[in-house]
Design a protein around this motif. Structure first.
Motif, PDB file in Angstrom:
ATOM      1  N   ASP A  81      43.639  42.233  26.287  1.00 24.18           N
ATOM      2  CA  ASP A  81      44.635  42.103  27.354  1.00 24.18           C
ATOM      3  C   ASP A  81      43.968  42.496  28.674  1.00 24.18           C
ATOM      4  N   THR A  82      43.423  41.503  29.357  1.00 29.58           N
ATOM      5  CA  THR A  82      42.643  41.765  30.574  1.00 29.58           C
ATOM      6  C   THR A  82      43.508  42.316  31.699  1.00 29.58           C
ATOM      7  N   ARG A  83      44.756  41.884  31.767  1.00 31.03           N
ATOM      8  CA  ARG A  83      45.674  42.388  32.800  1.00 31.03           C
ATOM      9  C   ARG A  83      45.934  43.879  32.589  1.00 31.03           C
ATOM     10  N   ALA A  84      46.264  44.246  31.363  1.00 26.47           N
ATOM     11  CA  ALA A  84      46.523  45.655  31.048  1.00 26.47           C
ATOM     12  C   ALA A  84      45.275  46.504  31.294  1.00 26.47           C
ATOM     13  N   ALA A 130      30.772  48.337  39.044  1.00 24.57           N
ATOM     14  CA  ALA A 130      31.208  48.693  37.690  1.00 24.57           C
ATOM     15  C   ALA A 130      32.461  47.926  37.269  1.00 24.57           C
ATOM     16  N   ALA A 131      33.387  47.720  38.213  1.00 26.41           N
ATOM     17  CA  ALA A 131      34.664  47.091  37.871  1.00 26.41           C
ATOM     18  C   ALA A 131      34.663  45.578  38.056  1.00 26.41           C
ATOM     19  N   GLY A 132      33.596  45.029  38.625  1.00 28.60           N
ATOM     20  CA  GLY A 132      33.525  43.583  38.825  1.00 28.60           C
ATOM     21  C   GLY A 132      33.773  42.788  37.555  1.00 28.60           C
ATOM     22  N   PRO A 133      33.105  43.128  36.435  1.00 27.09           N
ATOM     23  CA  PRO A 133      33.342  42.376  35.199  1.00 27.09           C
ATOM     24  C   PRO A 133      34.795  42.463  34.722  1.00 27.09           C
ATOM     25  N   LEU A 134      35.420  43.611  34.921  1.00 26.28           N
ATOM     26  CA  LEU A 134      36.824  43.794  34.539  1.00 26.28           C
ATOM     27  C   LEU A 134      37.725  42.834  35.312  1.00 26.28           C
ATOM     28  N   LEU A 135      37.478  42.722  36.616  1.00 26.15           N
ATOM     29  CA  LEU A 135      38.254  41.806  37.455  1.00 26.15           C
ATOM     30  C   LEU A 135      37.970  40.351  37.080  1.00 26.15           C
ATOM     31  N   ALA A 138      39.884  39.338  34.077  1.00 25.50           N
ATOM     32  CA  ALA A 138      41.303  39.135  34.386  1.00 25.50           C
ATOM     33  C   ALA A 138      41.503  37.822  35.138  1.00 25.50           C
ATOM     34  N   GLU A 139      40.565  37.479  36.021  1.00 23.78           N
ATOM     35  CA  GLU A 139      40.651  36.203  36.748  1.00 23.78           C
ATOM     36  C   GLU A 139      40.553  35.021  35.784  1.00 23.78           C
ATOM     37  N   ARG A 140      39.589  35.079  34.880  1.00 20.74           N
ATOM     38  CA  ARG A 140      39.415  33.985  33.911  1.00 20.74           C
ATOM     39  C   ARG A 140      40.664  33.801  33.054  1.00 20.74           C
ATOM     40  N   ALA A 141      41.359  34.889  32.775  1.00 19.49           N
ATOM     41  CA  ALA A 141      42.569  34.823  31.954  1.00 19.49           C
ATOM     42  C   ALA A 141      43.804  34.437  32.781  1.00 19.49           C
ATOM     43  N   GLY A 142      43.619  34.276  34.097  1.00 15.01           N
ATOM     44  CA  GLY A 142      44.740  33.934  34.967  1.00 15.01           C
ATOM     45  C   GLY A 142      45.684  35.096  35.238  1.00 15.01           C
ATOM     46  N   ALA A 143      45.198  36.328  35.026  1.00  9.14           N
ATOM     47  CA  ALA A 143      46.039  37.518  35.194  1.00  9.14           C
ATOM     48  C   ALA A 143      46.029  38.063  36.620  1.00  9.14           C
TER      49      ALA A 143
END
Length: 196
Positions: A81-84, A130-135, A138-143
């Motif tokens: 859950d990339t958004r969470a 550090a947080a770039g991959p996390l974002l 979430a972008e790829r998942a449309g979140a």
């Protein structure tokens, strides 16, 4: 520089940093450099040699917490859950920024005391990396709304933190404002996502 001078410099740095952590915790970003020097038992010039600007001091004081936030971003990367995951990390950045005096200023952009273009805080740059991959996940998942950057989100958190620092309950107020602001950037999915 002889070894004993280097050892003295290292001891001075450690002592100044320990005092600075206590002073910033008590007085925030406006902690007095002169008071830090007096309490550490060194001259103001020694403090300025180790920390040429107030921002350098705040960044050094915030280093451990910034590293913890970076590690947390790495831990959350790869979750289903990339958004969470992104919201969990941002919640921690908000909580740290509200509870740790001086952190919001360390994350804010530096105008170089009026000289030259705006420079990015090194603390913010480390968090962005550090947080770039996390974002991106979430972008790829449309979140996340397209075009949002970690820098945008950090600026939002810094603004909210500074706006609420004198509120009777800054943590609750900052959390509410962040939730309101982020609802347009990281919208609630139209169907329930796993784990949220």
């Amino acid at each position: 520089m002889p070894d004993h001078q280097r050892a003295d410099a290292r001891r001075n740095y450690a002592r100044i940093l320990a005092v600075a952590e206590r002073e910033v915790a008590a007085h925030g970003a406006s902690a007095s450099l002169e008071q830090i020097a007096r309490t550490a038992g060194v001259g103001s010039a020694t403090v300025r040699r180790h920390f040429p600007t107030r921002r350098a001091l705040l960044e050094a004081v915030s280093h451990t917490r910034i590293e913890a936030l970076c590690e947390r971003a790495r831990d959350l990367t790869g979750r289903a859950d990339t958004r969470a995951a992104l919201l969990a990390w941002l919640d921690e950045v908000v909580a740290y920024s509200v509870s740790v005096r001086g952190l919001a200023e360390a994350l804010s952009y530096d105008d170089g005391a009026g000289a030259g273009p705006v420079r990015q805080s090194s603390c913010a740059a480390v968090l962005e990396e550090a947080a770039g991959p996390l974002l991106r996940e979430a972008e790829r998942a449309g979140a996340v709304v397209a075009g949002v950057t970690i820098a945008d989100l950090i600026d939002l958190i810094v603004g909210i933190t500074l706006a609420t620092e004198h509120h009777p309950d800054p943590a609750t107020r900052a959390d509410r404002l962040f939730r309101l602001a982020v609802s347009g950037v990281i919208p609630q999915p139209t169907h329930p996502s796993p784990g949220r």
